[in-house]
Design a protein around this motif. Structure first.
Motif, PDB file in Angstrom:
ATOM      1  N   LEU A 113       0.830  -1.205   0.000  1.00 13.10           N
ATOM      2  CA  LEU A 113       0.000   0.000   0.000  1.00 13.10           C
ATOM      3  C   LEU A 113       0.862   1.253   0.000  1.00 13.10           C
ATOM      4  O   LEU A 113       0.651   2.171  -0.798  1.00 13.10           O
ATOM      5  CB  LEU A 113      -0.945  -0.005   1.207  1.00 13.10           C
ATOM      6  CG  LEU A 113      -2.001   1.074   1.238  1.00 13.10           C
ATOM      7  CD1 LEU A 113      -2.949   0.917   0.059  1.00 13.10           C
ATOM      8  CD2 LEU A 113      -2.784   1.002   2.533  1.00 13.10           C
ATOM      9  N   VAL A 114       1.851   1.279   0.858  1.00 13.29           N
ATOM     10  CA  VAL A 114       2.737   2.439   0.921  1.00 13.29           C
ATOM     11  C   VAL A 114       3.610   2.509  -0.336  1.00 13.29           C
ATOM     12  O   VAL A 114       3.847   3.587  -0.875  1.00 13.29           O
ATOM     13  CB  VAL A 114       3.596   2.387   2.202  1.00 13.29           C
ATOM     14  CG1 VAL A 114       4.601   3.518   2.239  1.00 13.29           C
ATOM     15  CG2 VAL A 114       2.706   2.448   3.437  1.00 13.29           C
ATOM     16  N   THR A 115       4.058   1.354  -0.822  1.00 12.25           N
ATOM     17  CA  THR A 115       4.909   1.327  -2.018  1.00 12.25           C
ATOM     18  C   THR A 115       4.163   1.843  -3.244  1.00 12.25           C
ATOM     19  O   THR A 115       4.660   2.722  -3.962  1.00 12.25           O
ATOM     20  CB  THR A 115       5.412  -0.109  -2.283  1.00 12.25           C
ATOM     21  OG1 THR A 115       6.099  -0.585  -1.119  1.00 12.25           O
ATOM     22  CG2 THR A 115       6.340  -0.151  -3.473  1.00 12.25           C
ATOM     23  N   PHE A 116       2.967   1.311  -3.495  1.00 12.23           N
ATOM     24  CA  PHE A 116       2.195   1.786  -4.645  1.00 12.23           C
ATOM     25  C   PHE A 116       1.733   3.227  -4.451  1.00 12.23           C
ATOM     26  O   PHE A 116       1.630   3.981  -5.415  1.00 12.23           O
ATOM     27  CB  PHE A 116       0.997   0.873  -4.921  1.00 12.23           C
ATOM     28  CG  PHE A 116       1.375  -0.427  -5.550  1.00 12.23           C
ATOM     29  CD1 PHE A 116       2.117  -0.472  -6.716  1.00 12.23           C
ATOM     30  CD2 PHE A 116       0.979  -1.626  -4.987  1.00 12.23           C
ATOM     31  CE1 PHE A 116       2.464  -1.674  -7.303  1.00 12.23           C
ATOM     32  CE2 PHE A 116       1.325  -2.834  -5.560  1.00 12.23           C
ATOM     33  CZ  PHE A 116       2.076  -2.862  -6.728  1.00 12.23           C
ATOM     34  N   GLY A 117       1.445   3.606  -3.207  1.00 17.68           N
ATOM     35  CA  GLY A 117       1.101   4.999  -2.931  1.00 17.68           C
ATOM     36  C   GLY A 117       2.242   5.926  -3.315  1.00 17.68           C
ATOM     37  O   GLY A 117       2.031   6.990  -3.896  1.00 17.68           O
ATOM     38  N   TRP A 118       3.465   5.515  -3.012  1.00 22.28           N
ATOM     39  CA  TRP A 118       4.634   6.304  -3.377  1.00 22.28           C
ATOM     40  C   TRP A 118       4.786   6.368  -4.897  1.00 22.28           C
ATOM     41  O   TRP A 118       5.044   7.431  -5.459  1.00 22.28           O
ATOM     42  CB  TRP A 118       5.876   5.691  -2.734  1.00 22.28           C
ATOM     43  CG  TRP A 118       7.143   6.340  -3.160  1.00 22.28           C
ATOM     44  CD1 TRP A 118       7.613   7.571  -2.788  1.00 22.28           C
ATOM     45  CD2 TRP A 118       8.103   5.805  -4.074  1.00 22.28           C
ATOM     46  NE1 TRP A 118       8.815   7.815  -3.413  1.00 22.28           N
ATOM     47  CE2 TRP A 118       9.135   6.745  -4.203  1.00 22.28           C
ATOM     48  CE3 TRP A 118       8.179   4.605  -4.781  1.00 22.28           C
ATOM     49  CZ2 TRP A 118      10.227   6.526  -5.020  1.00 22.28           C
ATOM     50  CZ3 TRP A 118       9.280   4.386  -5.586  1.00 22.28           C
ATOM     51  CH2 TRP A 118      10.282   5.345  -5.702  1.00 22.28           C
ATOM     52  N   LEU A 119       4.614   5.222  -5.562  1.00 19.52           N
ATOM     53  CA  LEU A 119       4.743   5.186  -7.025  1.00 19.52           C
ATOM     54  C   LEU A 119       3.705   6.075  -7.712  1.00 19.52           C
ATOM     55  O   LEU A 119       3.980   6.643  -8.768  1.00 19.52           O
ATOM     56  CB  LEU A 119       4.602   3.749  -7.535  1.00 19.52           C
ATOM     57  CG  LEU A 119       5.780   2.824  -7.257  1.00 19.52           C
ATOM     58  CD1 LEU A 119       5.447   1.400  -7.667  1.00 19.52           C
ATOM     59  CD2 LEU A 119       7.019   3.309  -7.992  1.00 19.52           C
ATOM     60  N   PHE A 120       2.519   6.193  -7.129  1.00 17.28           N
ATOM     61  CA  PHE A 120       1.463   7.009  -7.714  1.00 17.28           C
ATOM     62  C   PHE A 120       1.450   8.441  -7.164  1.00 17.28           C
ATOM     63  O   PHE A 120       0.512   9.189  -7.405  1.00 17.28           O
ATOM     64  CB  PHE A 120       0.097   6.356  -7.499  1.00 17.28           C
ATOM     65  CG  PHE A 120      -0.227   5.293  -8.502  1.00 17.28           C
ATOM     66  CD1 PHE A 120      -1.054   5.565  -9.574  1.00 17.28           C
ATOM     67  CD2 PHE A 120       0.303   4.016  -8.391  1.00 17.28           C
ATOM     68  CE1 PHE A 120      -1.350   4.594 -10.509  1.00 17.28           C
ATOM     69  CE2 PHE A 120       0.016   3.032  -9.320  1.00 17.28           C
ATOM     70  CZ  PHE A 120      -0.809   3.322 -10.386  1.00 17.28           C
ATOM     71  N   GLY A 121       2.476   8.802  -6.401  1.00 16.12           N
ATOM     72  CA  GLY A 121       2.591  10.172  -5.921  1.00 16.12           C
ATOM     73  C   GLY A 121       1.691  10.519  -4.758  1.00 16.12           C
ATOM     74  O   GLY A 121       1.406  11.690  -4.532  1.00 16.12           O
ATOM     75  N   GLN A 122       1.261   9.540  -4.005  1.00 18.33           N
ATOM     76  CA  GLN A 122       0.371   9.774  -2.868  1.00 18.33           C
ATOM     77  C   GLN A 122       0.968   9.173  -1.596  1.00 18.33           C
ATOM     78  O   GLN A 122       0.248   8.656  -0.749  1.00 18.33           O
ATOM     79  CB  GLN A 122      -0.995   9.138  -3.127  1.00 18.33           C
ATOM     80  CG  GLN A 122      -1.813   9.824  -4.184  1.00 18.33           C
ATOM     81  CD  GLN A 122      -2.235  11.204  -3.774  1.00 18.33           C
ATOM     82  OE1 GLN A 122      -1.935  12.160  -4.456  1.00 18.33           O
ATOM     83  NE2 GLN A 122      -2.924  11.344  -2.680  1.00 18.33           N
ATOM     84  N   PHE A 123       2.290   9.249  -1.446  1.00 16.08           N
ATOM     85  CA  PHE A 123       2.943   8.608  -0.305  1.00 16.08           C
ATOM     86  C   PHE A 123       2.398   9.109   1.021  1.00 16.08           C
ATOM     87  O   PHE A 123       2.071   8.318   1.893  1.00 16.08           O
ATOM     88  CB  PHE A 123       4.461   8.813  -0.355  1.00 16.08           C
ATOM     89  CG  PHE A 123       5.156   8.275   0.866  1.00 16.08           C
ATOM     90  CD1 PHE A 123       5.391   6.915   0.984  1.00 16.08           C
ATOM     91  CD2 PHE A 123       5.532   9.106   1.908  1.00 16.08           C
ATOM     92  CE1 PHE A 123       6.008   6.404   2.105  1.00 16.08           C
ATOM     93  CE2 PHE A 123       6.146   8.604   3.033  1.00 16.08           C
ATOM     94  CZ  PHE A 123       6.393   7.248   3.129  1.00 16.08           C
TER      95      PHE A 123
END
Length: 164
Positions: free
Chosen positions: A133-143
């Protein structure tokens, strides 16, 4: 198009990528669900059920947007689509990763009580869900959004002392 951009607070053309991706994913999901349910009834039934399901899911998604609009602190409405995409990718990915891990550990339905197997499968899936969740959030600019979401979730699990 201007009305659409204004409603979703889209200021740059690249931001249109997320509503388009959301609509495509919703259409694909509608098709897959309809194909599972009415796939044997022919092409006409599949097309009609896909369209009906797409409309129902779209209405439900827009209802969720309205409910979460004030709860989630985001800069623009279009970012909610990005957040939903991250949740969708994370949920699917955690199960794809959890399945081989549980096999690697030698845990199968045949050598373990089915209830215990599913409990372990869900626990392993949840562990990877938190990381992804945190990893994909970071990849999508929503860390920051997902990091705050993660901290809140871990506190609810009683693990808040490990993150503060």
């Amino acid at each position: 198009m201007e009305k659409f951009k204004k409603r979703w607070e889209i200021t740059e053309n690249w931001q249109l990528l997320f509503p388009i991706a959301g609509i495509v994913a919703l259409g694909y999901s509608s098709y897959k669900i309809s194909n599972t349910i009415v796939g044997d009834f022919g092409l006409f039934a599949l097309v009609i059920s896909t369209m009906v399901l797409f409309f129902v899911l779209l209405k439900f998604t827009l209802f969720l947007f309205k409910k979460l609009e004030n709860k989630w602190i985001l800069d623009a409405k279009w970012e909610m689509i990005r957040v939903f995409i991250v949740f969708a990718i994370t949920g699917s990915s955690s199960m794809f990763i959890g399945r081989p891990i549980i096999k690697l550990l030698g845990i199968t339905k045949e050598n373990l009580n089915p209830i215990l197997y599913w409990v372990l499968f869900i626990i392993i899936g949840l562990i990877f869900y938190q990381i992804l969740l945190v990893t994909f959030g970071w990849l999508f600019g929503q860390f920051q959004f997902f990091w705050n979401f993660e901290k809140k979730m871990l506190r609810r699990f009683g693990l808040g002392r490990f993150i503060d």
